[in-house]
Design an enzyme around this catalytic site. Structure first.
Site, short mmCIF file in Angstrom:
data_model
loop_
_atom_site.label_atom_id
_atom_site.label_comp_id
_atom_site.label_asym_id
_atom_site.label_seq_id
_atom_site.Cartn_x
_atom_site.Cartn_y
_atom_site.Cartn_z
N THR B 153 0.90 -16.64 -10.15
CA THR B 153 0.45 -17.61 -9.12
C THR B 153 -0.04 -16.78 -7.93
O THR B 153 -1.18 -16.33 -7.95
CB THR B 153 1.59 -18.58 -8.70
OG1 THR B 153 2.75 -17.84 -8.38
CG2 THR B 153 1.90 -19.55 -9.83
N LYS B 179 6.53 -13.29 -13.64
CA LYS B 179 5.73 -13.56 -12.45
C LYS B 179 6.70 -13.89 -11.32
O LYS B 179 7.83 -14.34 -11.57
CB LYS B 179 4.75 -14.71 -12.69
CG LYS B 179 5.29 -16.04 -13.11
CD LYS B 179 5.78 -16.93 -12.02
CE LYS B 179 4.71 -17.14 -10.96
NZ LYS B 179 5.29 -18.05 -9.88
N THR B 190 10.41 -19.00 -7.88
CA THR B 190 9.80 -19.48 -9.15
C THR B 190 9.43 -18.23 -9.91
O THR B 190 8.39 -17.66 -9.73
CB THR B 190 8.58 -20.33 -8.90
OG1 THR B 190 9.00 -21.45 -8.19
CG2 THR B 190 7.95 -20.77 -10.23
N GLU B 276 5.50 -12.34 -1.93
CA GLU B 276 4.35 -12.84 -1.17
C GLU B 276 4.18 -12.07 0.14
O GLU B 276 5.08 -12.02 0.95
CB GLU B 276 4.50 -14.34 -0.91
CG GLU B 276 4.26 -15.14 -2.19
CD GLU B 276 4.42 -16.63 -2.04
OE1 GLU B 276 3.82 -17.36 -2.83
OE2 GLU B 276 5.15 -17.06 -1.14
N ASN B 402 1.80 -19.08 2.77
CA ASN B 402 2.66 -20.26 2.64
C ASN B 402 2.40 -21.36 3.63
O ASN B 402 2.94 -22.47 3.49
CB ASN B 402 4.12 -19.84 2.67
CG ASN B 402 4.49 -19.19 1.37
OD1 ASN B 402 4.36 -19.80 0.32
ND2 ASN B 402 4.89 -17.93 1.42
#
Lengths: 407, 407
Positions: B153, B179, B190, B276, B402
């Site tokens: 993602t 991932k 996730t 991230e 985000n």
């Protein structure tokens, strides 16, 4: 009960001052003093971090053992945490120095520090700061405001509130000041909060009121999930209102608690809304929970979620993150039975129900989320308990402020 | 035991594919398939979030009840979480559709999704995606790499690893893909992780090995403290290596666990380092703890601290935040007895000991912190237990990614 002007000097008999002692910052107020002309009962709650700053260790002992307290000396810039024996000696010196100038024993002096962890406080600067404070102290509302300014670190605005109520036929006033605004996740924040009152209340009942209060006020806010080494809430009550002493539960105690809660909730929300880099105060309100403890866990989990906070910053109604945060809170519930709403002064929107997204307008949701105060409301449909928690959004400025805080 | 080439197609008998099904993203791979030519024992661990995505519910049932498993179908873009009955029907349809094309029962098909919470997966797109996957599947290393790319993602790089070991005189291979990279705080991230092996191992011993492993691998990483609705680790073992079946603890089981742990730790660190917005992999290593559980709590508390992470991003040796995070971990210790070190390939620096800051060079510290992999080492001096946890720094890009993820 009604809100009134001022902060820590609103109640009878209290004076305050804020001065520039150049502890670490230059050209701004960085030391505060609060004094009472009469001896005070003192109560406090402190960080539950295993690593406790020297002033926390000092104050815990004073609050527990001293028969009365009459002054609080505070500085911003250096936290006096992780400073070993030298840090403890500094606290004792501060108390001794202030006590001598004020004509009270060192055991009647509370101290508090906030700022960088690990640096030693320069003794000559704090000594001259204390001298300036004692000379500058006044019982004016303006002096209380200067004390509020002097304890700020990354706070963008000073924070104070005061309230009047009637207890035993007498007007009783409570006022407080506090600072945030990072390392805020009070379990009993680097939160410093000082509350003064002229209420006449026994030490035991004062501590009871304070300990009960923080559970739903300061312990329900979070800026970044980091519980500081310096979190300190101190409440001083000098009895000058002249109400019959509150020594047990009852109407007078309830009135005191209600006024105290108004002050603590007001200050807690001001801290959350002024969290580092914050552009909005973000409230999570949980209703219909099975137990009060569940309601608190659920609400706090939402305001602590970095992803939810980033979405609030982006005005993005990413409700899945809210539901996700409820889900890992530790409270049991059935997602199919949860209703989620977003609300602010721009309106209220039902966004999730019956296990799926509602048919809402993303534009309307973004409008609701672009207000300065935003609430996520979750109805768990499991019982009658509710709780609120307060935090802020997560912005670029949070990173900027904290990537290089020490320089 | 030695690292080898490839990922999920490294072990004998496994094929894979990645295709572009335009589930939500365009012009990139977004669906993956892993198949085994022989029936597999399956084990898994799943999110402990109360809010579980539909594929998690499906897989938990399959792993628990099915006598064998032979395929995993995964998509990126939409998480199929908070999607109610329609979401569950979608999972069953995926399994049925893939099963029919592969000639296996739907109960032998595991499904996984990652992406936005709350959206429904478009059935026609996923159906055509499954058809493309079944046609495209190959047993090449390249096909495994495409599967790794298809489940990304916000990940910036695909993540795979493989290892060979010898069990019962036979070469046994394990390989995996995963991932991240937001909503990562696995309590069982996730995170999606799929591991394949040709080991011959009973279902019971496979699940035992997997459950024991995650405690010190995936459960010791965090990107943002948010435990996802979709976290899924699946391990398929098809037995084609031909080793004598592992049915109990012993040398063969230990060899399997060692190889499994190499794969899981490698993948866990890849996920943490590609969190991230991350610019660095940040490890917290705790030694000398009183108990293993304390060591884990202490290490994880440090890598979860937003303030510490922002300081790592700023290359600022703000060790007070590390000590503070140790302090609120929930583990008891004496701060006076803690030694703190910063280390990376640029060197190692003692920064805190005997309750106070060491006399270290800030310039040297900043140099250590500016490397792509940075470790904070804490020696608690309380016992012989140790643990490591892995996270990343907190950067402007985390907020950017985000604040507006859905658009």
């Amino acid at each position: 009960m009604k809100q009134t002007e001022g902060g820590v000097t609103a109640a009878k008999g209290f004076s305050a001052a804020g001065v520039c002692a150049s502890i670490k910052y230059k050209d701004r107020l960085d030391m505060a003093l609060i004094t009472s002309k009469a001896p005070c009962r003192a109560a406090g709650t402190f960080t539950q971090n295993v690593v406790k700053a020297a002033p926390v260790v000092w104050d815990q002992k004073i609050v527990e053992r001293s028969s009365f307290v009459q002054a609080i000396v505070a500085n911003a810039g250096i936290a006096n945490a992780c400073t070993g024996a030298q840090g403890m000696e500094c606290c004792e010196w501060e108390a001794e120095c202030a006590g001598e100038l004020l004509g009270i024993p060192k055991e009647a002096v509370l101290v508090a520090s906030t700022g960088v962890i690990g640096m030693q406080i320069p003794v000559e600067k704090i000594t001259s700061g204390i001298k300036m404070l004692v000379q500058a102290q006044k019982d004016t509302l303006e002096a209380g405001w200067e004390a509020a300014r002097a304890i700020m670190t990354t706070d963008t605005v000073p924070k104070q509130i005061a309230v009047e109520t009637e207890i035993g036929g007498k007007k009783v006033t409570l006022g407080g000041i506090c600072k945030g605004s990072g390392m805020i996740h009070p379990n009993m924040c680097t939160m410093l909060c000082f509350i003064t009152t002229d209420a006449n209340i026994s030490k035991e009942m004062l501590q009871k009121a304070v300990s009960a209060d923080v559970v739903d006020s300061f312990n329900m806010i979070s800026v970044d999930g980091d519980t500081s080494t310096n979190d300190t809430l101190l409440v001083l009550a000098n009895g000058l209102a002249g109400n019959p002493e509150i020594t047990q539960e009852g109407r007078d105690y309830d009135a005191f608690c209600e006024a105290l809660h108004f002050v603590t909730i007001s200050l807690a929300k001001k801290m959350a809304g002024d969290g580092e880099g914050a552009t909005a105060l973000f409230e999570a309100k949980v209703v219909g929970a099975a137990t009060k403890e569940d309601a608190r866990k659920l609400a706090k989990s939402v305001i602590c979620s970095s992803l939810t906070k980033a979405a609030v910053f982006g005005h993005d109604a990413n409700w899945g993150r809210i539901l996700c945060a409820l889900g890992y809170s530790g409270a049991a519930f059935d997602p199919e039975n949860v209703d989620l709403y977003l609300e602010s002064r721009a309106g209220r929107l039902h966004i999730f129900g019956n296990g799926v997204a509602c048919d809402y307008s993303e534009k309307e949701a973004a409008n609701i989320l672009s207000q300065p105060e935003v609430t996520a409301l979750a109805d768990m449909h499991m019982g009658g308990e509710e709780a609120s928690a307060w935090g802020c959004d997560l912005s670029y400025d949070y990173v900027r402020i904290n990537a290089d805080y020490r320089s």
